[in-house]
Scaffold this active site. Structure first.
Site, PDB file in Angstrom:
ATOM      1  N   HIS A 178       0.849  -1.187   0.000  1.00 34.68           N
ATOM      2  CA  HIS A 178       0.000   0.000   0.000  1.00 34.68           C
ATOM      3  C   HIS A 178       0.886   1.238   0.000  1.00 34.68           C
ATOM      4  O   HIS A 178       1.762   1.388   0.852  1.00 34.68           O
ATOM      5  CB  HIS A 178      -0.893   0.011   1.242  1.00 34.68           C
ATOM      6  CG  HIS A 178      -1.731   1.244   1.362  1.00 34.68           C
ATOM      7  ND1 HIS A 178      -2.725   1.556   0.475  1.00 34.68           N
ATOM      8  CD2 HIS A 178      -1.698   2.258   2.265  1.00 34.68           C
ATOM      9  CE1 HIS A 178      -3.286   2.702   0.820  1.00 34.68           C
ATOM     10  NE2 HIS A 178      -2.682   3.143   1.907  1.00 34.68           N
TER      11      HIS A 178
ATOM     12  N   LYS B  72      -0.297  10.904   1.116  1.00 35.87           N
ATOM     13  CA  LYS B  72       0.596  10.346   0.088  1.00 35.87           C
ATOM     14  C   LYS B  72       0.179  10.784  -1.315  1.00 35.87           C
ATOM     15  O   LYS B  72       1.005  11.250  -2.108  1.00 35.87           O
ATOM     16  CB  LYS B  72       0.597   8.819   0.170  1.00 35.87           C
ATOM     17  CG  LYS B  72       1.067   8.254   1.504  1.00 35.87           C
ATOM     18  CD  LYS B  72       1.087   6.741   1.505  1.00 35.87           C
ATOM     19  CE  LYS B  72      -0.285   6.124   1.317  1.00 35.87           C
ATOM     20  NZ  LYS B  72      -1.209   6.413   2.446  1.00 35.87           N
TER      21      LYS B  72
ATOM     22  N   ASP C 172      -2.076   3.878  -4.570  1.00 32.76           N
ATOM     23  CA  ASP C 172      -2.810   2.957  -3.704  1.00 32.76           C
ATOM     24  C   ASP C 172      -2.138   1.584  -3.635  1.00 32.76           C
ATOM     25  O   ASP C 172      -1.637   1.196  -2.581  1.00 32.76           O
ATOM     26  CB  ASP C 172      -4.262   2.816  -4.148  1.00 32.76           C
ATOM     27  CG  ASP C 172      -5.094   2.075  -3.105  1.00 32.76           C
ATOM     28  OD1 ASP C 172      -4.778   2.208  -1.906  1.00 32.76           O
ATOM     29  OD2 ASP C 172      -6.034   1.370  -3.489  1.00 32.76           O
TER      30      ASP C 172
END
Length: 302
Positions: free
Chosen positions: A138, A159, A177
């Site tokens: 992730h 992020k 992702d």
């Protein structure tokens, strides 16, 4: 590890199928192609039969010099090992004897117009990536000035927003992702996307955006070598490092150590700028330059 079939190879390189149309499901278990040479003269101690078998001019011309009986014997000795497929390069012809044995044994016989050395380069690169050990993590993967970076952190830490700022500054998105990491060498990790999220970036309060449509094709690339692992964390008072040079830290992926940096977040802090600084500083270190060492030398000189 992803499996690769003969059909995948045919589709990837637009190969002509001479024999074996009904055997395209055969799997290719090993990376790198193989050119049988010693095997044609009867030496099989190190025969890489699980690899794609490539027949260039040297191999085909040699077979043409043999008598029909000897040629059948040589080819029969190889096909009985049932390699995944044979690929003949440079559109070479006169392959009746190969057609016969491959059809009998159910082995696809393929042909390409590419020169042998060129096809070997292409198929080796393709199989090395396709069959490489891989994991999914992730995070977000970006390429900053040619330097591959994996951005990690808890969900909602920022992020994707950091990646968006980097893209607007001219850098490139690789994956958002779900980042697929592939081990393509003893010291090399490749970062890429899973296909489903290609070119897509998820921004809170905005939704999904297509970075290529929004910012142009240069905003995205399919893969990059990962050389930095950056973790974005929440701000903690009295937890920042102010040393001239930090002790190196690493994160390990599939037994490969990647330099690790932690960047704490705070409103108003230019996180994207810090990521750029980390990337450029890593590059300078590879060139043998250390700002801390430079500073200490200046102090010594007075």
């Amino acid at each position: 590890m992803k499996s690769v079939t003969v059909k995948d190879l045919v589709d990837r390189f637009s190969l002509e199928v001479l024999v074996g149309e009904s055997h395209m499901h055969r799997t290719i278990p090993k990376p790198r192609a193989y050119r049988p040479g010693l095997e044609f003269v009867g030496y099989f101690d190190f025969f890489s039969h699980a690899h794609v078998q490539v027949l260039g001019r040297k191999e085909i011309n040699y077979l043409h010099t043999l008598s029909e009986e000897e040629r059948n014997h040589r080819i029969g000795n190889i096909v009985k090992y049932h390699p995944p497929c044979f690929v003949v390069t440079r559109n070479q012809e006169g392959l009746k004897y190969l057609l016969k044995y491959c059809e009998e044994e159910g082995i696809p016989l393929l042909r390409t117009h590419e020169p042998t050395f060129r096809f070997l380069e292409l198929v080796d690169a393709y199989l090395a990536k396709a069959l490489a050990p891989q994991i999914a993590v992730h995070g977000v993967c970006v390429n900053v000035s040619g330097i591959g970076i994996l951005l990690r952190g808890k969900s909602g830490v920022g992020k994707s927003e950091t990646a968006h700022t980097l893209i607007r500054r001219g850098h490139r998105l690789v994956a958002d992702d779900i980042v697929v990491l592939k081990k393509i060498g003893p010291e090399t990790i490749l970062g890429t996307h899973d296909g489903k999220t290609r070119e897509l970036l998820a921004l809170r309060s905005i939704g999904l955006i297509n970075v290529s449509r929004l910012y142009g094709r240069k905003a995205f690339q399919d893969e990059t070598r990962i050389v930095l692992d950056i973790e974005l964390t929440k701000w903690q008072e009295h937890a920042l490092n102010n040393e001239l040079e930090l002790e190196p830290k690493y994160t390990e992926y599939m037994d490969i150590r990647i330099p690790h940096i932690e960047i704490q977040l705070q409103p108003g802090r230019d996180v994207a700028g810090l990521v750029e600084a980390a990337a450029n500083n890593w590059y300078l270190r590879q060139q043998g330059y250390s700002a801390a060492e430079d500073f200490m030398k200046r102090l010594e000189k007075g």
